[in-house]
Design a protein around this motif. Structure first.
Motif, short mmCIF file in Angstrom:
data_model
loop_
_atom_site.label_atom_id
_atom_site.label_comp_id
_atom_site.label_asym_id
_atom_site.label_seq_id
_atom_site.Cartn_x
_atom_site.Cartn_y
_atom_site.Cartn_z
N HIS A 66 25.50 39.50 33.05
CA HIS A 66 26.26 39.67 34.27
C HIS A 66 27.53 40.48 34.00
CE1 HIS A 66 28.13 36.02 32.54
NE2 HIS A 66 29.24 36.49 33.09
N VAL A 67 28.09 41.04 35.08
CA VAL A 67 29.36 41.75 35.03
C VAL A 67 30.19 41.29 36.23
CG1 VAL A 67 28.45 43.79 33.84
CG2 VAL A 67 28.44 43.71 36.35
N VAL A 68 31.46 41.69 36.27
CA VAL A 68 32.30 41.43 37.44
C VAL A 68 32.71 42.75 38.05
CG1 VAL A 68 33.12 39.21 36.60
CG2 VAL A 68 34.40 41.27 36.04
N THR A 69 32.99 42.72 39.34
CA THR A 69 33.33 43.93 40.06
C THR A 69 34.78 44.36 39.80
OG1 THR A 69 33.90 42.60 41.99
CG2 THR A 69 31.67 43.52 41.91
N ALA A 70 35.02 45.68 39.98
CA ALA A 70 36.36 46.24 39.83
C ALA A 70 37.17 45.95 41.09
CB ALA A 70 36.26 47.74 39.58
N VAL A 71 38.42 46.42 41.10
CA VAL A 71 39.32 46.17 42.23
C VAL A 71 38.78 46.76 43.53
CG1 VAL A 71 40.71 48.24 41.80
CG2 VAL A 71 41.73 46.25 42.97
N ASN A 72 37.97 47.83 43.43
CA ASN A 72 37.38 48.43 44.64
C ASN A 72 35.99 47.87 44.96
OD1 ASN A 72 35.92 49.55 42.57
ND2 ASN A 72 36.19 51.68 43.20
N GLY A 73 35.61 46.77 44.28
CA GLY A 73 34.34 46.10 44.58
C GLY A 73 33.12 46.69 43.91
#
Length: 263
Positions: A66-73
């Motif tokens: 899994h990964v997480v999204t950046a500030v812009n989603g």
């Protein structure tokens, strides 16, 4: 030895006293990517949303990575060998999650086929996150009471009360157990066993591990790996894993017992 996940990997046993283990080679192939964007109900990008790739294992989906999204989603989930996958999306702030494409459960999720190279773009998700609550106007009630003390004297009293909204109970969500933890290795004095953590949705959980011998706690045995000693000879070993996450009901998982530890 040429497997995609750590829970399927073979242990490399190292003898005491030095020496080398030869032939531990690896040939890394090319890999595919999933990219997209995660937004909320108002189409505002969600930062730090978790995007999980699940891979087929028999009839079940199990987490690959899994990964997480950046500030812009946006997200870029790479390192995917060729195969069949699906995606899960989760907002840690609200606890809302869904699966590809716009499915409520992992069992209903649609499949995505990946080759050993290239990028699949546009895998976006809009999570049905709660909207901001609408302000509730203050309710004011005016009551007028008239009391007659004599035929000629009358007094009037005015009372103002403000209604306080009742607290809203927050429903706890249920942690989904996709695959249970399991003990790997030979239950023998002097060997090291390990426990696979199991696959959980949501993925952002806290696991507390405890090894047991014949159902009794083994002191300081709280790691994924455990060295079997003579104290466990003739006993059956199990592992209890407590899984917790904010907004979810805590669950306790237990592995199957090993055979009796060989002395």
């Amino acid at each position: 030895d040429n497997v995609a996940r750590v829970d399927l990997a073979q242990d490399i046993e190292l003898a005491q006293g030095g020496g080398n283990v030869a032939g531990i080679n690896a040939e890394l192939g090319a890999a595919g990517h999933f990219t997209g964007k995660v937004v909320n109900s108002s189409a505002v990008p969600i930062e730090n949303a978790t995007v999980t790739a699940y891979v087929r294992q028999g009839a079940d989906w199990v987490e690959f990575q899994h990964v997480v999204t950046a500030v812009n989603g946006t997200y870029d989930l790479g390192g995917l060998p060729g195969g069949t996958y699906t995606l899960g999306f989760s907002d840690p702030a609200s606890g809302i999650s869904e699966f590809w494409s716009d499915k409520a459960t992992l069992a209903e999720a649609d499949s995505l086929v990946v080759t050993n190279h290239g990028t699949t773009n546009g895998l976006d998700a809009q999570l049905a996150t709660p909207t901001d609550p609408v302000s509730t106007p203050t309710v004011t009630t005016t009551a007028t009471a008239t009391a007659t003390a004599t035929a000629t004297a009358t007094s009037t009293a005015t009372t103002t009360t403000t209604a306080t909204p009742a607290p809203v109970a927050v429903a706890m969500k249920t942690i989904a157990v996709l695959t249970k933890p399991a003990i790997k290795g030979t239950a023998k004095v002097g060997t090291r066993l390990r426990v696979t953590p199991g696959t959980i949705n949501p993925t952002a959980v806290v696991r507390t591990i405890q090894w047991l011998a014949n159902g009794k706690v083994i002191k300081k045995a709280t790691k994924r790996r455990f060295m079997v000693t003579s104290k466990q000879a003739g006993k059956k070993l199990t592992v209890k894993i407590t899984v917790s996450a904010p907004g979810y009901t805590t669950v306790v998982l237990k592995t199957k017992a090993t055979g009796k530890v060989i002395a």
